[in-house]
Design an enzyme around this catalytic site. Structure first.
Site, PDB file in Angstrom:
ATOM      1  N   GLY A 198       0.765  -1.242   0.000  1.00 44.96           N
ATOM      2  CA  GLY A 198       0.000   0.000   0.000  1.00 44.96           C
ATOM      3  C   GLY A 198       0.797   1.295   0.000  1.00 44.96           C
ATOM      4  N   ARG A 232       6.255  -8.940   6.659  1.00 44.50           N
ATOM      5  CA  ARG A 232       6.310  -9.924   5.564  1.00 44.50           C
ATOM      6  C   ARG A 232       7.633  -9.797   4.803  1.00 44.50           C
ATOM      7  NH1 ARG A 232       0.506  -8.553   3.159  1.00 44.50           N
ATOM      8  NH2 ARG A 232       1.120  -6.544   4.024  1.00 44.50           N
ATOM      9  N   ASN A 256       4.179   4.751   9.116  1.00 46.18           N
ATOM     10  CA  ASN A 256       3.033   4.402   8.273  1.00 46.18           C
ATOM     11  C   ASN A 256       2.373   3.095   8.678  1.00 46.18           C
ATOM     12  OD1 ASN A 256       1.564   4.186   5.502  1.00 46.18           O
ATOM     13  ND2 ASN A 256       2.895   2.378   5.532  1.00 46.18           N
ATOM     14  N   TYR A 282     -10.742   2.216  15.958  1.00 49.35           N
ATOM     15  CA  TYR A 282      -9.807   2.666  14.901  1.00 49.35           C
ATOM     16  C   TYR A 282      -9.700   4.187  14.939  1.00 49.35           C
ATOM     17  CZ  TYR A 282      -7.593   3.549  10.419  1.00 49.35           C
ATOM     18  OH  TYR A 282      -6.738   3.998   9.441  1.00 49.35           O
ATOM     19  N   GLY A 294      -8.127  10.116   3.343  1.00 57.62           N
ATOM     20  CA  GLY A 294      -9.438   9.470   3.305  1.00 57.62           C
ATOM     21  C   GLY A 294      -9.270   8.110   2.652  1.00 57.62           C
ATOM     22  N   LEU A 295     -10.225   7.721   1.819  1.00 52.83           N
ATOM     23  CA  LEU A 295     -10.235   6.351   1.290  1.00 52.83           C
ATOM     24  C   LEU A 295      -9.146   6.135   0.234  1.00 52.83           C
ATOM     25  CD1 LEU A 295     -14.065   6.331   1.169  1.00 52.83           C
ATOM     26  CD2 LEU A 295     -12.774   4.511   2.295  1.00 52.83           C
ATOM     27  N   VAL A 296      -8.231   5.232   0.530  1.00 52.16           N
ATOM     28  CA  VAL A 296      -7.131   4.886  -0.380  1.00 52.16           C
ATOM     29  C   VAL A 296      -7.262   3.393  -0.709  1.00 52.16           C
ATOM     30  CG1 VAL A 296      -4.644   5.004  -0.773  1.00 52.16           C
ATOM     31  CG2 VAL A 296      -5.679   6.458   0.988  1.00 52.16           C
TER      32      VAL A 296
END
Ligand code: NDP
Ligand code: 8X3
Length: 244
Positions: A8, A30, A79, A145, A176-178
């Site tokens: 992301g 990971r 992040n 959250y 906002g929405l990513v």
């Protein structure tokens, strides 16, 4: 140093900052993803650190193990983080709450505690904390959250106050929405439900956040873009999105 560079926003930021000639310390759990990023960008320019930000000892061991040419961190992108679940408080899972508070809040603090003294000693650095619109508003089923991201907002402001008088800048980006793996994690791998979150409008892409961050870290010393709320143009507030 970018936490959450395996996916992301963090991964897009790693690619963009690298394309501008920066060396990248890419962090995440990971290892295979981090190794793939290192193979893509080049072994000389990318150092991977595999640790869970919840584990204070692992954070300190990883950052403490940095070899000499990598020790001086100039930019820290805090992040790493996710939402876990979408539930009312009366029905929510306490394990989800622990994950969000431990990763989004305590993890960010552990990493900052390990990196900031070096920046202060060198009197040079820039921390960019990734918050969220959820740190500016509260929406239904997202109390914990939102609380974790309100905490990031408070920590960001406090960090800037504490570092005032040094040449370490502190800034936040609140997206906002990513469209990332964020919803896949929130909905515990339910790809159909996750895809619905980004359907019917143009969400932000991870690269949009990376370009904003690059602009912020490229300002001259006297300019600090302290706080950025960045939304898809179709989004007016957390849960107000104009969908076709
Ligand atoms: P992704 O799920 O794609 O990426 C999350 C990253 O965080 C991964 O690289 C993951 O790496 C890392 N991470 C998660 N938990 C841990 C942990 N315990 N220890 C170390 N690393 C961890 O989501 P995004 O890129 O969207 O999220 C990045 C940040 O942006 C988060 O802080 C999120 O809250 C914020 N944000 C996202 C928005 C969105 O709509 N997507 C909007 C607003 C803010 P790994 O699993 O390998 O450990
Ligand atoms: C992530 C976006 O809308 O779930 O912070 O809060 S949202």
């Amino acid at each position: 140093m970018i936490t959450g560079a395996s996916s992301g926003i963090g991964q897009a930021t790693a690619r963009l900052l690298h394309s501008q000639g920066m060396r990248i310390i890419a962090c995440g759990r990971r290892e295979d993803r981090l190794n793939a990023l290192r193979d893509e960008l080049g072994k000389d320019d990318v150092l991977t650190l595999t640790f869970d930000v919840r584990d204070e000892h692992a954070v300190n061991a990883a950052i403490g193990s940095l070899p000499e040419p990598w020790k001086d961190i100039y930019i820290l992108v805090n992040n790493a983080g996710n939402a876990h679940g979408l539930d009312t408080l009366q029905h929510g899972s306490t394990a989800d709450w622990d994950a969000m508070i431990d990763i989004n809040v305590k993890g960010l603090l552990y990493v900052s505690r390990a990196v900031l003294p070096g920046m202060v000693e060198r009197n040079s650095g820039h921390v960019v904390n990734i918050g969220s619109i959820a740190g500016k508003e509260v929406y239904a089923n997202g109390a914990v959250y939102c609380a974790s991201k309100h905490a990031v907002d408070a920590i960001n402001k406090g960090m800037r106050i504490d570092l005032n008088g040094t040449r370490v800048k502190v800034s936040a980006i609140h997206p906002g929405l990513v469209e990332t793996e964020f919803s896949l994690v929130r909905f515990k791998g339910d790809a159909d439900r996750s895809e619905q979150v980004y359907k019917g409008y143009d969400p932000l892409q991870a690269e949009d956040i990376a370009h904003t961050l690059l602009f912020m870290v490229n300002r001259p010393w006297h300019v600090n873009i302290a706080d950025v709320l960045i939304l898809p143009s179709h989004q007016a507030a957390s849960t107000i999105v104009s969908k076709s």
